[in-house]
Design a protein around this motif. Sequence first.
Motif, PDB file in Angstrom:
ATOM      1  N   TRP A 231       0.829  -1.212   0.000  1.00 57.99           N
ATOM      2  CA  TRP A 231       0.000   0.000   0.000  1.00 57.99           C
ATOM      3  C   TRP A 231       0.859   1.255   0.000  1.00 57.99           C
ATOM      4  CZ3 TRP A 231      -1.330   4.194   3.203  1.00 57.99           C
ATOM      5  CH2 TRP A 231      -2.499   4.870   2.822  1.00 57.99           C
ATOM      6  N   ILE A 232       1.858   1.311   0.888  1.00 52.24           N
ATOM      7  CA  ILE A 232       2.633   2.540   0.987  1.00 52.24           C
ATOM      8  C   ILE A 232       3.512   2.725  -0.238  1.00 52.24           C
ATOM      9  CG2 ILE A 232       4.696   1.678   2.167  1.00 52.24           C
ATOM     10  CD1 ILE A 232       2.754   4.894   3.020  1.00 52.24           C
ATOM     11  N   ALA A 233       4.013   1.622  -0.828  1.00 53.81           N
ATOM     12  CA  ALA A 233       4.841   1.752  -2.026  1.00 53.81           C
ATOM     13  C   ALA A 233       4.040   2.363  -3.171  1.00 53.81           C
ATOM     14  CB  ALA A 233       5.404   0.389  -2.432  1.00 53.81           C
ATOM     15  N   VAL A 234       2.806   1.912  -3.347  1.00 50.15           N
ATOM     16  CA  VAL A 234       1.966   2.465  -4.407  1.00 50.15           C
ATOM     17  C   VAL A 234       1.619   3.917  -4.107  1.00 50.15           C
ATOM     18  CG1 VAL A 234      -0.287   2.292  -5.553  1.00 50.15           C
ATOM     19  CG2 VAL A 234       1.055   0.230  -5.125  1.00 50.15           C
ATOM     20  N   MET A 235       1.286   4.231  -2.845  1.00 51.94           N
ATOM     21  CA  MET A 235       0.919   5.607  -2.507  1.00 51.94           C
ATOM     22  C   MET A 235       2.108   6.565  -2.672  1.00 51.94           C
ATOM     23  SD  MET A 235      -2.226   5.209  -1.939  1.00 51.94           S
ATOM     24  CE  MET A 235      -2.286   3.625  -2.810  1.00 51.94           C
ATOM     25  N   VAL A 236       3.303   6.124  -2.299  1.00 51.14           N
ATOM     26  CA  VAL A 236       4.480   6.986  -2.391  1.00 51.14           C
ATOM     27  C   VAL A 236       4.831   7.294  -3.846  1.00 51.14           C
ATOM     28  CG1 VAL A 236       6.997   6.983  -2.087  1.00 51.14           C
ATOM     29  CG2 VAL A 236       5.509   6.430  -0.166  1.00 51.14           C
ATOM     30  N   TRP A 237       4.730   6.293  -4.709  1.00 49.44           N
ATOM     31  CA  TRP A 237       5.155   6.471  -6.094  1.00 49.44           C
ATOM     32  C   TRP A 237       4.027   6.868  -7.032  1.00 49.44           C
ATOM     33  CZ3 TRP A 237       9.831   7.615  -6.245  1.00 49.44           C
ATOM     34  CH2 TRP A 237      10.779   6.966  -5.441  1.00 49.44           C
ATOM     35  N   SER A 249      -1.003  16.442 -14.780  1.00 52.64           N
ATOM     36  CA  SER A 249      -0.061  17.381 -14.184  1.00 52.64           C
ATOM     37  C   SER A 249       0.333  16.923 -12.783  1.00 52.64           C
ATOM     38  CB  SER A 249      -0.685  18.770 -14.105  1.00 52.64           C
ATOM     39  OG  SER A 249      -1.739  18.788 -13.156  1.00 52.64           O
ATOM     40  N   ALA A 250       1.410  17.509 -12.267  1.00 52.97           N
ATOM     41  CA  ALA A 250       1.876  17.155 -10.928  1.00 52.97           C
ATOM     42  C   ALA A 250       0.832  17.504  -9.871  1.00 52.97           C
ATOM     43  CB  ALA A 250       3.195  17.864 -10.626  1.00 52.97           C
ATOM     44  N   THR A 251       0.178  18.653 -10.033  1.00 50.20           N
ATOM     45  CA  THR A 251      -0.852  19.062  -9.072  1.00 50.20           C
ATOM     46  C   THR A 251      -2.023  18.098  -9.088  1.00 50.20           C
ATOM     47  OG1 THR A 251      -0.246  21.383  -9.335  1.00 50.20           O
ATOM     48  CG2 THR A 251      -2.411  20.918  -8.394  1.00 50.20           C
ATOM     49  N   THR A 252      -2.468  17.733 -10.299  1.00 51.20           N
ATOM     50  CA  THR A 252      -3.568  16.769 -10.419  1.00 51.20           C
ATOM     51  C   THR A 252      -3.175  15.422  -9.827  1.00 51.20           C
ATOM     52  OG1 THR A 252      -4.381  17.873 -12.408  1.00 51.20           O
ATOM     53  CG2 THR A 252      -5.106  15.600 -12.037  1.00 51.20           C
ATOM     54  N   ALA A 253      -1.933  15.004 -10.067  1.00 48.47           N
ATOM     55  CA  ALA A 253      -1.467  13.725  -9.531  1.00 48.47           C
ATOM     56  C   ALA A 253      -1.486  13.733  -8.006  1.00 48.47           C
ATOM     57  CB  ALA A 253      -0.055  13.443 -10.034  1.00 48.47           C
ATOM     58  N   ALA A 254      -1.103  14.857  -7.392  1.00 49.46           N
ATOM     59  CA  ALA A 254      -1.111  14.946  -5.936  1.00 49.46           C
ATOM     60  C   ALA A 254      -2.526  14.829  -5.384  1.00 49.46           C
ATOM     61  CB  ALA A 254      -0.475  16.250  -5.486  1.00 49.46           C
ATOM     62  N   LEU A 255      -3.476  15.510  -6.028  1.00 52.84           N
ATOM     63  CA  LEU A 255      -4.869  15.446  -5.569  1.00 52.84           C
ATOM     64  C   LEU A 255      -5.455  14.049  -5.788  1.00 52.84           C
ATOM     65  CD1 LEU A 255      -6.162  18.907  -6.839  1.00 52.84           C
ATOM     66  CD2 LEU A 255      -5.651  18.237  -4.480  1.00 52.84           C
ATOM     67  N   LEU A 256      -5.143  13.437  -6.919  1.00 58.28           N
ATOM     68  CA  LEU A 256      -5.638  12.075  -7.178  1.00 58.28           C
ATOM     69  C   LEU A 256      -5.048  11.080  -6.175  1.00 58.28           C
ATOM     70  CD1 LEU A 256      -5.541  11.928 -11.089  1.00 58.28           C
ATOM     71  CD2 LEU A 256      -7.559  12.125  -9.619  1.00 58.28           C
ATOM     72  N   THR A 257      -3.788  11.284  -5.816  1.00 63.41           N
ATOM     73  CA  THR A 257      -3.174  10.402  -4.813  1.00 63.41           C
ATOM     74  C   THR A 257      -3.859  10.553  -3.463  1.00 63.41           C
ATOM     75  OG1 THR A 257      -1.041  10.516  -5.950  1.00 63.41           O
ATOM     76  CG2 THR A 257      -1.022   9.799  -3.651  1.00 63.41           C
ATOM     77  N   ALA A 258      -4.189  11.782  -3.083  1.00 59.72           N
ATOM     78  CA  ALA A 258      -4.923  11.997  -1.831  1.00 59.72           C
ATOM     79  C   ALA A 258      -6.270  11.286  -1.864  1.00 59.72           C
ATOM     80  CB  ALA A 258      -5.119  13.494  -1.596  1.00 59.72           C
ATOM     81  N   LEU A 259      -6.922  11.299  -3.018  1.00 57.65           N
ATOM     82  CA  LEU A 259      -8.197  10.587  -3.163  1.00 57.65           C
ATOM     83  C   LEU A 259      -8.007   9.085  -2.985  1.00 57.65           C
ATOM     84  CD1 LEU A 259     -11.219  10.596  -3.911  1.00 57.65           C
ATOM     85  CD2 LEU A 259     -10.520  10.493  -6.322  1.00 57.65           C
ATOM     86  N   PRO A 360       8.818   1.332  -0.513  1.00 58.13           N
ATOM     87  CA  PRO A 360       9.191   2.323  -1.533  1.00 58.13           C
ATOM     88  C   PRO A 360      10.571   2.125  -2.149  1.00 58.13           C
ATOM     89  CG  PRO A 360       8.052   3.376   0.293  1.00 58.13           C
ATOM     90  CD  PRO A 360       8.304   1.967   0.716  1.00 58.13           C
ATOM     91  N   PRO A 361      11.646   1.878  -1.354  1.00 56.98           N
ATOM     92  CA  PRO A 361      12.949   1.716  -2.010  1.00 56.98           C
ATOM     93  C   PRO A 361      13.051   0.449  -2.856  1.00 56.98           C
ATOM     94  CG  PRO A 361      13.148   1.356   0.361  1.00 56.98           C
ATOM     95  CD  PRO A 361      11.786   1.897   0.124  1.00 56.98           C
ATOM     96  N   LEU A 362      12.421  -0.653  -2.421  1.00 58.44           N
ATOM     97  CA  LEU A 362      12.496  -1.880  -3.209  1.00 58.44           C
ATOM     98  C   LEU A 362      11.714  -1.755  -4.509  1.00 58.44           C
ATOM     99  CD1 LEU A 362      12.352  -4.756  -0.549  1.00 58.44           C
ATOM    100  CD2 LEU A 362      14.317  -3.853  -1.805  1.00 58.44           C
ATOM    101  N   VAL A 363      10.572  -1.075  -4.460  1.00 62.51           N
ATOM    102  CA  VAL A 363       9.824  -0.845  -5.694  1.00 62.51           C
ATOM    103  C   VAL A 363      10.620   0.072  -6.621  1.00 62.51           C
ATOM    104  CG1 VAL A 363       7.780   0.295  -6.658  1.00 62.51           C
ATOM    105  CG2 VAL A 363       7.536  -1.328  -4.768  1.00 62.51           C
ATOM    106  N   ALA A 364      11.250   1.106  -6.067  1.00 63.98           N
ATOM    107  CA  ALA A 364      12.070   1.994  -6.887  1.00 63.98           C
ATOM    108  C   ALA A 364      13.223   1.232  -7.528  1.00 63.98           C
ATOM    109  CB  ALA A 364      12.611   3.141  -6.029  1.00 63.98           C
TER     110      ALA A 364
END
Length: 422
Positions: A231-237, A249-259, A360-364
Motif C-alpha cells: 500500500w505505501i509503495a503504491v501511494m508513495v510512487w 499534471s503534478a498538481t492533479t497527480a497529488a490530488l488524485l493520490t490523496a483521493l 518504496p525503495p524496493l519498488v524503486a
Amino acid sequence: MSVASSAPTARTRWAVVLTVLLGGMIAALHAGKVPPALPLIRVDLGLGMVDAGFVVSTFNVLGMSLGLLTGVVADHMGRRRLVLLGLLSLTGGGVLGAAGGGFAVLLVSRVLEGLGFMAVSVASPPLVLAAAAHDDRARALALWSMFMPAGMALAMMSAPFALAFLGWRGLWLAIAVLALLGAMAVGYATRDLHTAHGPPAGSRWRVLGETLGRRKLLLLGVVFGGYAFQWIAVMVWLPSFLPAAMGVSATTAALLTALVVAANVPGNYLGGHMLHRGWTIAGIGPLVAAIMALCAVGLFTDVLPDVVRFALVLVFSLAGGTIPAALFATAPTLAASPGHMAASNGMLMQGSNLGQFMGPPLVAAAVTAASGAWSGALVPVLGAAGVTALAAALVGVRPAERASAVAEGAPAQRGSGSGSNG
C-alpha cells in the motif's frame, strides 16, 4: 494462556471511541505533513537528498525497532497515560522543529514526534476496546484502523494550502497545537475509563518474551508488513507514476493520490462489517491480497484505458483497508492475557513500519532495474501480496474463536475497576 473473561461494558461509549480516533488522526498528521513540505524545508535549511531522506524515514525506523517495546511499556505504565504522553511528545517535537535552525534540531524533533506517534498508535486500541460494548468491539476497532489513512489524506489535501499561507514552520506549529488540544480532549474523554485488569505479571522482559513467543501474533505482524509494503509503495510512487503513465499534471497527480489514500478509509469500515458477519483474517487476508495483486497488474501494465487503471488503484486502496481492521480486531484474540494488549498491538505496528520502510525503495529499485518501466514494480508488489496471503491463511483464527476472544480480550467497565488504564 488464554485471554480471561470478565463483564464487558454495558453500552459503547462512542464519544470516547471517536475522541481516541481523533487523537490517532492528529498523530498521523505528523507523518503526512513531511512529504508535501519537504521541498520548502530543503530550501530553508539547505538539506541534501540524504538528509531529507532521514527526515522522512525517522518514523519508520523508530516504528520497526521500537513498536513492540512501546507496547510493553504501555502495558506496564498504563495505556491512557502513554497515549497522553505521546500526544504531548508530538506537541513538543512540532514546536522544536518549527523553532530549529538546522538539520540536527529538525532530526531530534522528528525523533520526538516518532516516539509520540508510536505511543499513540500502540496504546490507543486498548482504550477503544475498554470503551466498547461486547457486540461493538469489532466495529470500534475498525473505526480506529481509519486513523492512519484518514490523517494522511487530510495532511495531503490540506498541506499545500497551509504551506502557501503559513510556510512549513507555521504548519508545524499548527499541527503541534492540534496535538496539544488532542491530548486535552483524549484526557477528558477517558478520565473515568477503567479496565478490569491490571498490568501483566512479571518484568517487562518477561512480557516481551511472552509476546514474541506467540507464533500467530508474529504472523499478524507479517501480514501487516506485507500489506503495508504494497500500500505505501503504491501511494508513495503514485504522484510520480500518474504523470508518467497517464500524462496528468503534478498538481492533479497529488490530488488524485490523496483521493486514493482516502479510499482506504471506507475499506476500514468494510473490514469491520465483514468481521461482524463472521469473517476472520484467515479469510479476509488471502482474498484481499489477491484483489490487490490483480489491481496492481492492471495498474502497472498499459493494456487497459487510463480511467480503468485509476479505478483499479482506487479498488486497490479500498480493498486493502479491510486488512488493518481485521488485524486490530484479531490481535486481542491472540494476546497472552488482557494485560498484554498493547504489546500485541506493538507487534502489529512493528510489522507495519517494517513494510513501510522496505516498500518504496524496493519498488524503486525494481523499476530502475526494468529500465524505468513501471511494470517492474510488479515483482516486489506481487511478492508482498503473496506473503500477506500466506501469513494470513496460517493465522487460521476460527469465527467462534474470534467472536469470543474479541468480546473477552479487553473487558472494561465505566467507573471503578480493579485496574486503571493509568
